[in-house]
Write an enzyme that holds these catalytic residues in place. Structure first.
Site, PDB file in Angstrom:
ATOM      1  CD  GLU A  12      -0.559   0.100  -4.879  1.00 23.56           C
ATOM      2  OE1 GLU A  12      -0.602   0.752  -5.642  1.00 23.56           O
ATOM      3  OE2 GLU A  12       0.558   0.082  -3.945  1.00 23.56           O
ATOM      4  CG  ASP A  13      -1.758  -2.669  -8.317  1.00 19.57           C
ATOM      5  OD1 ASP A  13      -2.541  -1.808  -7.613  1.00 19.57           O
ATOM      6  OD2 ASP A  13      -0.601  -2.352  -8.700  1.00 19.57           O
ATOM      7  CG  HIS A  35       5.494  -3.109 -13.027  1.00 15.80           C
ATOM      8  ND1 HIS A  35       6.561  -2.224 -12.951  1.00 15.80           N
ATOM      9  CD2 HIS A  35       5.022  -3.045 -11.760  1.00 15.80           C
ATOM     10  CE1 HIS A  35       6.581  -1.444 -12.056  1.00 15.80           C
ATOM     11  NE2 HIS A  35       5.573  -1.950 -11.053  1.00 15.80           N
ATOM     12  CG  HIS A  62       6.285  -4.087  -6.269  1.00 14.48           C
ATOM     13  ND1 HIS A  62       6.793  -4.703  -7.349  1.00 14.48           N
ATOM     14  CD2 HIS A  62       5.550  -3.017  -6.699  1.00 14.48           C
ATOM     15  CE1 HIS A  62       6.550  -4.120  -8.414  1.00 14.48           C
ATOM     16  NE2 HIS A  62       5.810  -3.214  -8.251  1.00 14.48           N
ATOM     17  CG  ASP A  63       2.630  -3.317  -8.031  1.00 18.11           C
ATOM     18  OD1 ASP A  63       2.401  -2.495  -7.020  1.00 18.11           O
ATOM     19  OD2 ASP A  63       2.535  -3.098  -9.152  1.00 18.11           O
TER      20      ASP A  63
END
Length: 187
Positions: free
Chosen positions: A58-59, A30, A54-55
């Site tokens: 957050e993840d 992703h 980007h993640d």
């Protein structure tokens, strides 16, 4: 060191063997797809690095300060725009709407046009995944998400389409819009 290559290595290490909700695909795919979409909109290496990263905060448990130290202020700021406050004091299904409203607001307030490019890369990748899953599972697909109401997802992705309208002339935005109409069966 090439900024994008370094960001890719960092993202691979950060995501490790994590998989995505919905389809169980490796999370790193992703991140790479988001960067590939962003690359259709810009050749700005900082924006592309932010798209692949980007993640990670957050993840994947990375720290925004580490992103800033390794990749610079602008990349960290762009990753920060895409980093949702998980409101961990609430169950994910109860915090979903508030988190999405805040994410949209954060994107609308972003002064750097690169934020919209990173967001479009991320969200177009999500919609591509949704489309594939819906082809296989139909409406049952929503059961694997924290928010199981498809209308809430529709509201979110339609709201994002409005926030991303400055990119409406791009093939990526047009694909986003087409997928949105297909997934949520808009007339």
């Amino acid at each position: 060191m090439n900024l994008l290559s370094d960001a890719m290595r960092f993202a691979i290490a950060a995501h490790g063997g994590a998989v995505r909700k919905g389809d169980g695909s490796p999370a790193i795919l992703h991140a790479m797809e988001a960067a590939a979409v962003a690359a259709t909109l810009t050749d700005d290496s900082q924006v592309l690095a932010a798209a692949v990263l980007h993640d990670t905060v957050e993840d994947a448990g990375a720290d925004l300060e580490e992103i800033r130290a390794r990749f610079g202020q602008r990349v960290a700021r762009l990753v920060g725009v895409e980093t949702e406050d998980k409101l961990r004091h609430l169950p994910p299904d109860q915090s979903w709407r508030a988190r999405k409203e805040a994410a949209i607001d954060q994107l609308l307030r972003a002064e750097d046009p690169g934020a919209a490019i990173v967001a479009l890369g991320d969200k177009l990748s999500n919609l591509r995944s949704f489309y594939r899953i819906k082809q296989r599972q139909g409406a049952a697909m929503w059961a694997s998400f924290n928010q199981t109401d498809p209308e809430e997802h529709h509201w979110y992705y339609r709201s994002l389409a409005g926030a991303l309208v400055p990119l409406a002339d791009s093939p990526a935005w047009r694909e986003y819009h087409w997928l949105l109409r297909q997934i949520f069966e808009e007339d």
